[in-house]
Write a protein that holds these residues in place. Structure first.
Motif, PDB file in Angstrom:
ATOM      1  N   GLY A  56       0.802  -1.210   0.000  1.00  0.00           N
ATOM      2  CA  GLY A  56       0.000   0.000   0.000  1.00  0.00           C
ATOM      3  C   GLY A  56       0.835   1.260   0.000  1.00  0.00           C
ATOM      4  O   GLY A  56       1.908   1.314   0.611  1.00  0.00           O
ATOM      5  N   SER A  57       0.321   2.305  -0.688  1.00  0.00           N
ATOM      6  CA  SER A  57       1.016   3.591  -0.747  1.00  0.00           C
ATOM      7  C   SER A  57       0.119   4.725  -0.249  1.00  0.00           C
ATOM      8  O   SER A  57       0.266   5.862  -0.673  1.00  0.00           O
ATOM      9  N   GLY A  58      -0.806   4.398   0.639  1.00  0.00           N
ATOM     10  CA  GLY A  58      -1.676   5.412   1.218  1.00  0.00           C
ATOM     11  C   GLY A  58      -1.042   6.071   2.427  1.00  0.00           C
ATOM     12  O   GLY A  58       0.180   6.050   2.608  1.00  0.00           O
ATOM     13  N   TRP A  59      -1.882   6.626   3.287  1.00  0.00           N
ATOM     14  CA  TRP A  59      -1.373   7.316   4.470  1.00  0.00           C
ATOM     15  C   TRP A  59      -0.520   6.404   5.338  1.00  0.00           C
ATOM     16  O   TRP A  59       0.517   6.822   5.856  1.00  0.00           O
ATOM     17  N   ALA A  60      -0.942   5.157   5.487  1.00  0.00           N
ATOM     18  CA  ALA A  60      -0.196   4.231   6.335  1.00  0.00           C
ATOM     19  C   ALA A  60       1.069   3.742   5.641  1.00  0.00           C
ATOM     20  O   ALA A  60       2.175   3.836   6.185  1.00  0.00           O
ATOM     21  N   GLY A  61       0.931   3.210   4.421  1.00  0.00           N
ATOM     22  CA  GLY A  61       2.077   2.640   3.726  1.00  0.00           C
ATOM     23  C   GLY A  61       3.127   3.654   3.352  1.00  0.00           C
ATOM     24  O   GLY A  61       4.327   3.444   3.577  1.00  0.00           O
ATOM     25  N   TYR A  62       2.704   4.789   2.789  1.00  0.00           N
ATOM     26  CA  TYR A  62       3.656   5.819   2.383  1.00  0.00           C
ATOM     27  C   TYR A  62       4.346   6.433   3.600  1.00  0.00           C
ATOM     28  O   TYR A  62       5.564   6.641   3.595  1.00  0.00           O
ATOM     29  N   GLY A  63       3.554   6.726   4.630  1.00  0.00           N
ATOM     30  CA  GLY A  63       4.130   7.312   5.837  1.00  0.00           C
ATOM     31  C   GLY A  63       5.138   6.391   6.497  1.00  0.00           C
ATOM     32  O   GLY A  63       6.186   6.839   6.993  1.00  0.00           O
ATOM     33  N   PHE A  64       4.853   5.080   6.503  1.00  0.00           N
ATOM     34  CA  PHE A  64       5.788   4.122   7.085  1.00  0.00           C
ATOM     35  C   PHE A  64       7.069   4.043   6.267  1.00  0.00           C
ATOM     36  O   PHE A  64       8.176   4.048   6.811  1.00  0.00           O
ATOM     37  N   ALA A  65       6.931   3.975   4.937  1.00  0.00           N
ATOM     38  CA  ALA A  65       8.103   3.824   4.071  1.00  0.00           C
ATOM     39  C   ALA A  65       9.048   5.014   4.191  1.00  0.00           C
ATOM     40  O   ALA A  65      10.279   4.853   4.185  1.00  0.00           O
ATOM     41  N   ARG A  66       8.492   6.221   4.290  1.00  0.00           N
ATOM     42  CA  ARG A  66       9.353   7.410   4.352  1.00  0.00           C
ATOM     43  C   ARG A  66      10.014   7.576   5.718  1.00  0.00           C
ATOM     44  O   ARG A  66      10.982   8.312   5.851  1.00  0.00           O
ATOM     45  N   SER A  67       9.500   6.869   6.747  1.00  0.00           N
ATOM     46  CA  SER A  67      10.065   6.980   8.096  1.00  0.00           C
ATOM     47  C   SER A  67      10.994   5.827   8.450  1.00  0.00           C
ATOM     48  O   SER A  67      11.771   5.923   9.405  1.00  0.00           O
ATOM     49  N   VAL A  79       7.081 -12.131  -4.505  1.00  0.00           N
ATOM     50  CA  VAL A  79       8.027 -11.291  -3.770  1.00  0.00           C
ATOM     51  C   VAL A  79       8.170 -11.866  -2.359  1.00  0.00           C
ATOM     52  O   VAL A  79       7.166 -12.121  -1.688  1.00  0.00           O
ATOM     53  N   GLU A  80       9.390 -12.068  -1.915  1.00  0.00           N
ATOM     54  CA  GLU A  80       9.641 -12.593  -0.577  1.00  0.00           C
ATOM     55  C   GLU A  80       9.833 -11.447   0.413  1.00  0.00           C
ATOM     56  O   GLU A  80      10.174 -10.323   0.036  1.00  0.00           O
ATOM     57  N   TYR A  81       9.616 -11.746   1.677  1.00  0.00           N
ATOM     58  CA  TYR A  81       9.805 -10.742   2.724  1.00  0.00           C
ATOM     59  C   TYR A  81      10.432 -11.359   3.964  1.00  0.00           C
ATOM     60  O   TYR A  81      10.315 -12.568   4.209  1.00  0.00           O
ATOM     61  N   ASP A  82      11.125 -10.514   4.735  1.00  0.00           N
ATOM     62  CA  ASP A  82      11.547 -10.875   6.080  1.00  0.00           C
ATOM     63  C   ASP A  82      10.547 -10.343   7.090  1.00  0.00           C
ATOM     64  O   ASP A  82      10.218 -11.008   8.068  1.00  0.00           O
ATOM     65  N   LYS A  83      10.092  -9.116   6.839  1.00  0.00           N
ATOM     66  CA  LYS A  83       9.020  -8.514   7.620  1.00  0.00           C
ATOM     67  C   LYS A  83       7.980  -7.961   6.650  1.00  0.00           C
ATOM     68  O   LYS A  83       8.334  -7.466   5.576  1.00  0.00           O
ATOM     69  N   LEU A  84       6.720  -8.019   7.047  1.00  0.00           N
ATOM     70  CA  LEU A  84       5.639  -7.577   6.178  1.00  0.00           C
ATOM     71  C   LEU A  84       4.772  -6.565   6.909  1.00  0.00           C
ATOM     72  O   LEU A  84       4.379  -6.785   8.060  1.00  0.00           O
ATOM     73  N   VAL A  85       4.466  -5.456   6.235  1.00  0.00           N
ATOM     74  CA  VAL A  85       3.569  -4.438   6.778  1.00  0.00           C
ATOM     75  C   VAL A  85       2.354  -4.342   5.859  1.00  0.00           C
ATOM     76  O   VAL A  85       2.472  -3.945   4.697  1.00  0.00           O
ATOM     77  N   ILE A  86       1.189  -4.714   6.379  1.00  0.00           N
ATOM     78  CA  ILE A  86      -0.055  -4.674   5.614  1.00  0.00           C
ATOM     79  C   ILE A  86      -0.712  -3.317   5.838  1.00  0.00           C
ATOM     80  O   ILE A  86      -1.129  -2.998   6.952  1.00  0.00           O
ATOM     81  N   ILE A 120      -1.324  -1.796   9.779  1.00  0.00           N
ATOM     82  CA  ILE A 120      -1.597  -0.400  10.113  1.00  0.00           C
ATOM     83  C   ILE A 120      -2.634   0.160   9.137  1.00  0.00           C
ATOM     84  O   ILE A 120      -2.787  -0.331   8.017  1.00  0.00           O
ATOM     85  N   GLY A 121      -3.346   1.174   9.570  1.00  0.00           N
ATOM     86  CA  GLY A 121      -4.305   1.846   8.708  1.00  0.00           C
ATOM     87  C   GLY A 121      -5.706   1.285   8.783  1.00  0.00           C
ATOM     88  O   GLY A 121      -6.059   0.537   9.700  1.00  0.00           O
ATOM     89  N   ASP A 122      -6.518   1.619   7.769  1.00  0.00           N
ATOM     90  CA  ASP A 122      -7.946   1.296   7.765  1.00  0.00           C
ATOM     91  C   ASP A 122      -8.242  -0.195   7.740  1.00  0.00           C
ATOM     92  O   ASP A 122      -9.331  -0.602   8.125  1.00  0.00           O
ATOM     93  N   CYS A 123      -7.313  -1.009   7.261  1.00  0.00           N
ATOM     94  CA  CYS A 123      -7.588  -2.441   7.115  1.00  0.00           C
ATOM     95  C   CYS A 123      -7.375  -3.210   8.413  1.00  0.00           C
ATOM     96  O   CYS A 123      -7.564  -4.431   8.442  1.00  0.00           O
ATOM     97  N   THR A 124      -7.001  -2.534   9.490  1.00  0.00           N
ATOM     98  CA  THR A 124      -6.714  -3.218  10.748  1.00  0.00           C
ATOM     99  C   THR A 124      -7.482  -2.591  11.912  1.00  0.00           C
ATOM    100  O   THR A 124      -7.960  -1.460  11.827  1.00  0.00           O
ATOM    101  N   VAL A 125      -7.592  -3.347  12.972  1.00  0.00           N
ATOM    102  CA  VAL A 125      -8.232  -2.877  14.201  1.00  0.00           C
ATOM    103  C   VAL A 125      -7.373  -3.326  15.379  1.00  0.00           C
ATOM    104  O   VAL A 125      -7.029  -4.508  15.478  1.00  0.00           O
TER     105      VAL A 125
END
Length: 522
Positions: A62-73, A170-177, A415-420
């Motif tokens: 995702g590249s929304g508020w959650a994904g983009y904000g996480f990637a840039r930080s 695509v493989e991952y070591d850690k995944l952020v949904i 993180i974001g709208d898809c989680t609670v």
């Protein structure tokens, strides 16, 4: 020789890494992007830290508020950052309504994700996730349509057959949904096919074109007055901040610009906001919500509360028009030239797919499932934003959550709208998503995710009401009118993600104020 054992000089490693990137791009251009080399790249210089340790590969969906904000930080010196998203940009959604009427240009509210200098970016949808093998199945997105319905159009052909784009892993070591959510239609007939949503720049562009096109049609000498009345009736379904702000922006466009261009058509123009709730803007207290309704009444914007839309269909008597069937009106239908739909959120189809499947981890002998929030359908996380899982029964159904001890899915965060967050109720807003992104990135950078739980800090809620007025509510104060409008513009300007947009946004505001909005159609 395995690439992990190669010992190269710093210059050679840099040259080799550039070569692998160009080779991967070439394979993609030849349609061979499904090969492991193109989808993963070679783990050489890009996976090593400054002290020689291998960087963990963090994949962000995702590249929304959650994904983009996480990637840039997230610290690129500690982690290899890979993003997967169907769009190659981030959208500053609070200003999207302004682009739909020409107050701002589209590029002023988007941020290209490739400017984050990610290790890899794949434009596509995550189609499935294999948690046991830490692998993501990705469907490439090669469409140039940026509207919200693109995903449905690509995956469901008119003949009813399901079709997908090119697939790769695509493989991952850690995944952020952080894939966000979709617009909720509540199953109302015709909404998905004929309504306009306002969640992306493609949506804003279509709305802007449709509004201007309706005025041009209405101005033709062959158009009848009854058709003009339908073409120039603008219906907004949903009385939340998005619907109210779009109604206000549309009114500004008509009052400030289109009145001068089409003076003879103004008697046919009407704007109506429909909502099923007893009052609009439910997140504000009654005093501020009443102020908003008084403003709309003075500006002749109709607000119809406790009205239920049951069907939307094309109007056979007026090309380009629609008919709305309102439950409270019986068999009578209301004509409209455009319907903007903004009524709530539903879970991303990927979330539903992941919650239905059972998986078995090597560390656990039993089958597990993601824990699903009963109210929203979102993935449940703990206060540290780690995804929960629960045992699955032999029938494939999850064990009831009441009294059920949950466990954590290793190396997967949400993180974001898809989680609670478990036992917590937070609004599905950009403010929550951006704070979760910043918190998780900070904790991963420090390597102490489990040490400090996420705490939401409510900075307040704002809504634009048109004509340089707004309302603002927070725990500290309440503002309305011009002062709230100043705060609204200042807050959104300072929250823009890049210096470029911090310059372009006020530039276009000033340009629209001095010269008026651009009303050309292209």
């Amino acid at each position: 020789m395995a690439t992990s054992t190669l010992q190269l000089s710093s210059t050679a490693r840099a040259s080799y890494h550039l070569l692998t990137q160009r080779s991967a791009a070439s394979l993609n251009a030849l349609g061979l992007g499904h090969l492991p080399y193109a989808s993963r790249g070679l783990r050489l210089a890009s996976t090593a830290t400054s002290d020689g340790r291998k960087r963990e590969r963090v994949v962000i969906l995702g590249s929304g508020w959650a994904g983009y904000g996480f990637a840039r930080s997230l610290d690129p010196d500690k982690y290899e950052r890979i993003m997967i998203s169907p769009r190659s940009y981030f959208v500053f959604t609070p200003l999207l309504a302004g682009t739909a009427v020409g107050t701002l240009e589209f590029r002023a509210v988007v941020e290209p994700v490739r400017r984050l200098s990610l290790d890899q970016f794949h434009q596509g949808w995550a189609d499935d996730i294999d948690f046991a093998h830490k692998t993501i199945r990705v469907e490439a997105n090669t469409s140039d349509d940026l509207a919200s319905r693109t995903r449905l159009a690509l995956t469901h052909h008119p003949d009813g057959k399901k079709g997908k784009g090119s697939m790769f892993d695509v493989e991952y070591d850690k995944l952020v949904i952080a894939i966000g959510s979709y617009s909720q239609t509540f199953g109302v007939e015709g909404v998905r096919e004929h309504a306009n949503f306002l969640r992306d720049v493609g949506d804003a562009r279509k709305i802007r074109m449709k509004v201007l096109q309706n005025f041009e049609k209405a101005a033709l000498p062959i158009t009848k007055d009854e058709e003009r009345k339908k073409l120039l009736h603008f219906a907004i379904v949903g009385g939340g901040p998005t619907g109210i702000e779009y109604a206000a922006e549309l009114h500004d466009l008509i009052r400030d610009d289109l009145t001068k261009t089409y003076p003879s058509l103004m008697k046919f123009v009407s704007i109506t906001v429909y909502d099923v709730a007893p009052k609009v803007l439910p997140m504000f207290d009654k005093k501020l919500a009443d102020y908003a309704m008084d403003r709309f009444k003075r500006e002749c914007i109709n607000v119809k509360t406790e009205h239920h839309l049951t069907r939307l269909r094309p109007d056979e008597d007026c090309e380009g028009c629609f008919k709305l069937k309102i439950q409270e009106y019986g068999d009578e239908e209301v004509g409209a030239g455009i319907v903007v739909w903004s009524t709530g959120l539903m879970q991303n189809p990927l979330i539903q797919k992941l919650e239905e499947k059972a998986f078995k981890l090597s560390s656990s002998g039993s089958e597990m499932k993601l824990q699903k929030d009963a109210k929203t359908g979102g993935i449940v996380t703990d206060a540290n934003l780690r995804v929960h899982m629960i045992p699955s029964t032999t029938t494939g159904e999850p064990v009831p959550n009441n009294g059920q001890k949950t466990s954590l899915l290793p190396d997967v965060y949400g993180i974001g709208d898809c989680t609670v967050i478990s036992e917590t109720s937070l609004p599905a807003t950009a403010q929550v998503a951006s704070q979760q992104a910043a918190h998780l990135a900070k904790r991963l950078n420090k390597g102490d995710v489990a040490q400090k739980p996420f705490r939401f800090r409510n900075l307040g809620t704002m809504t634009y009401l048109g004509n340089w007025t707004a309302i603002h509510q927070s725990s500290a104060d309440e503002l309305k009118g011009w002062m709230a409008w100043v705060l609204w513009r200042t807050a959104y300007l300072t929250r823009s993600m890049s210096i470029r947009n911090k310059v372009t946004v006020p530039f276009y505001w000033a340009l629209s104020w001095i010269f008026g909005r651009d009303i050309s159609r292209f």
